[in-house]
Design an enzyme around this catalytic site. Structure first.
Site, short mmCIF file in Angstrom:
data_model
loop_
_atom_site.label_atom_id
_atom_site.label_comp_id
_atom_site.label_asym_id
_atom_site.label_seq_id
_atom_site.Cartn_x
_atom_site.Cartn_y
_atom_site.Cartn_z
N LYS A 71 0.73 -1.10 0.30
CA LYS A 71 -0.11 -0.20 0.18
C LYS A 71 1.01 1.64 0.28
O LYS A 71 -0.07 2.11 -0.73
CB LYS A 71 -0.91 -0.48 1.29
CG LYS A 71 -2.31 -0.92 0.99
CD LYS A 71 -3.24 -0.38 2.18
CE LYS A 71 -4.50 -1.69 2.04
NZ LYS A 71 -4.78 -1.48 3.23
N ASP A 107 -10.90 2.67 2.14
CA ASP A 107 -11.00 2.09 3.00
C ASP A 107 -11.48 2.70 4.53
O ASP A 107 -11.94 2.59 4.65
CB ASP A 107 -9.10 1.63 3.64
CG ASP A 107 -8.81 0.44 3.36
OD1 ASP A 107 -9.14 -0.61 2.49
OD2 ASP A 107 -7.04 0.50 3.50
P1 NDP Z 1 -0.66 -2.95 10.32
O1 NDP Z 1 -0.03 -3.67 10.38
O2 NDP Z 1 -0.62 -1.34 9.35
O3 NDP Z 1 -1.11 -2.05 11.79
C1 NDP Z 1 -2.35 -2.54 13.18
C2 NDP Z 1 -2.76 -2.87 13.94
O4 NDP Z 1 -2.35 -2.92 15.12
C3 NDP Z 1 -0.95 -1.24 14.88
O5 NDP Z 1 -1.43 0.57 15.56
C4 NDP Z 1 -0.84 -2.18 16.04
O6 NDP Z 1 0.34 -1.46 16.81
C5 NDP Z 1 -1.47 -2.21 16.26
N1 NDP Z 1 -1.35 -4.21 16.72
C6 NDP Z 1 -1.07 -5.12 16.21
N2 NDP Z 1 -0.93 -6.12 17.64
C7 NDP Z 1 -1.31 -5.17 18.33
C8 NDP Z 1 -1.28 -5.89 19.80
N3 NDP Z 1 -1.11 -7.73 20.59
N4 NDP Z 1 -2.20 -5.15 20.87
C9 NDP Z 1 -1.42 -3.95 20.65
N5 NDP Z 1 -1.89 -3.44 19.63
C10 NDP Z 1 -2.13 -3.96 17.96
O7 NDP Z 1 -2.54 -3.05 10.04
P2 NDP Z 1 -3.67 -2.18 8.64
O8 NDP Z 1 -3.82 -1.23 9.86
O9 NDP Z 1 -3.46 -2.58 7.62
O10 NDP Z 1 -4.91 -3.17 9.70
C11 NDP Z 1 -5.33 -3.67 10.51
C12 NDP Z 1 -6.74 -4.26 10.70
O11 NDP Z 1 -7.24 -3.64 10.21
C13 NDP Z 1 -6.42 -6.09 10.27
O12 NDP Z 1 -6.96 -6.25 10.76
C14 NDP Z 1 -7.31 -5.45 8.85
O13 NDP Z 1 -7.82 -7.20 7.89
C15 NDP Z 1 -8.04 -4.62 8.16
N6 NDP Z 1 -8.59 -4.05 7.55
C16 NDP Z 1 -9.78 -3.68 7.03
C17 NDP Z 1 -10.72 -3.51 6.36
C18 NDP Z 1 -12.11 -3.65 6.26
O14 NDP Z 1 -11.68 -3.48 5.13
N7 NDP Z 1 -12.49 -3.90 6.88
C19 NDP Z 1 -9.45 -2.80 5.56
C20 NDP Z 1 -8.03 -2.72 5.77
C21 NDP Z 1 -8.16 -3.09 6.75
P3 NDP Z 1 1.89 -1.14 17.18
O15 NDP Z 1 2.09 0.43 15.97
O16 NDP Z 1 2.01 -1.53 18.05
O17 NDP Z 1 2.87 -2.11 16.42
#
Ligand code: NDP
Length: 285
Positions: A71, A107
């Site tokens: 992305k 999104d």
């Molecule tokens: P990223 O990898 O960019 O970000 C992940 C986020 O989750 C970060 O803020 C990370 O925190 C946090 N995180 C992950 N694991 C933990 C944990 N154990 N404890 C606390 N924080 C955690 O992923 P995306 O933003 O691209 O995707 C996130 C979700 O959004 C996914 O489930 C994806 O499927 C969903 N999504 C849904 C869409 C829809 O149309 N419904 C469209 C796009 C995405 P940190 O910064 O601290 O690592």
């Protein structure tokens, strides 16, 4: 008799990508409208993205979706990027205009449409708390700010990522935004209207995972949203339901971000209910 066997092509580049269900949503829409279009699910490794984008141009694709890990990287291969995708810092949809490839981000727009159409919420003046500061959180929070939310509170595990998002939101949109460090003692607040899980916690296969925050201080009329689309009934959503809070799953967001892409590509109004039924069928198995 004049015939035309040529199909218009769109699809998704990702790695891994095999479990991405977007093809089901788009193919259902093409079928419903009788369009000779195909949506291809294509595995592209990071080192192959430049060649894949050239191939897209050579084959005259009408557009492409980008998912993990492309992305951000795709932005260097585009002729133009929409102002909101620039603000968000990521592109999930590319559309073709003549020979030019234009980057968009649908999104957050999909999330806004789901708030409006499925959550029955007018975002203007609302106070929103968002768990997460990754790609989905960025897309959502910029669209919420542009749509007139009053305040955004970003709760994230990585302070650096959370602070960076707050700074970008404040500078680029002028919204009142603040950062709250992630803590299991976080309880929300009486003034929150909408709470969104925009982390990947609860995403398949880790379906038993749930953000370790308490919902204790939320008002009883708060809307609790999850962006995780697979499964739509996350434990976070189940916990909120058990407390009789209103909920919004990530399923409509996924449908609408695809519907907005469909409309950009084909110029036709997307048959959203057909697309949603097709996706529900996937998750019912
Ligand atoms: P990223 O990898 O960019 O970000 C992940 C986020 O989750 C970060 O803020 C990370 O925190 C946090 N995180 C992950 N694991 C933990 C944990 N154990 N404890 C606390 N924080 C955690 O992923 P995306 O933003 O691209 O995707 C996130 C979700 O959004 C996914 O489930 C994806 O499927 C969903 N999504 C849904 C869409 C829809 O149309 N419904 C469209 C796009 C995405 P940190 O910064 O601290 O690592």
């Amino acid at each position: 008799m004049a015939v035309n066997y040529k199909a218009e092509l769109v699809g998704v580049f990702g790695y891994p990508v095999a479990e991405n269900p977007t093809c089901v949503i788009q193919e259902a829409a093409f079928q419903e409208l009788g369009l000779n279009w195909r949506y291809l699910t294509i595995e592209v490794k990071p080192e192959g993205l430049a060649e894949a984008m050239n191939g897209l141009k050579a084959m005259g694709f009408q557009g492409i979706n980008l998912t993990i890990p492309h992305k951000v990287a795709v932005m260097q291969f585009l002729d133009e990027i929409s102002p909101d995708a620039v603000m968000i810092g990521a592109v999930n949809t590319v559309r073709r205009d003549g020979t030019r490839l234009i980057g968009e981000n649908t999104d957050g727009k999909g999330f806004l449409r789901s708030l409006h159409q499925d959550g029955n919420i007018d975002i203007k003046g609302k106070h929103v708390a968002v768990l997460g500061a990754g790609g989905a959180a960025r897309a959502i929070t910029f669209e919420l700010a542009l749509a007139g939310a009053a305040e955004l509170r970003i709760i994230n595990r990585s302070g650096e990522r959370g602070e960076a998002l707050v700074n970008d939101l404040t500078v680029r949109t002028g919204i009142h935004a603040s950062f709250v460090p992630w803590a299991s003692t976080y309880e929300g607040g009486e003034d929150i209207d909408i709470l969104v899980n925009a982390t990947s916690i609860g995403l398949f296969p880790d379906v038993d995972a749930v953000p370790d925050i308490s919902l204790a201080k939320l008002r009883s009329d708060v809307l609790v949203c999850d962006v995780v689309p697979n499964p739509p009934e996350t434990r976070f959503i189940q916990t909120a339901r058990a407390r009789n809070l209103k909920v919004l799953t990530g399923l409509p967001m996924l449908v609408y971000q695809g519907a907005i892409g469909f409309e950009m590509w084909t110029g036709h109004k997307a048959p959203e209910s057909v697309m949603k039924k097709a996706l529900e069928q996937v998750f019912r198995g």
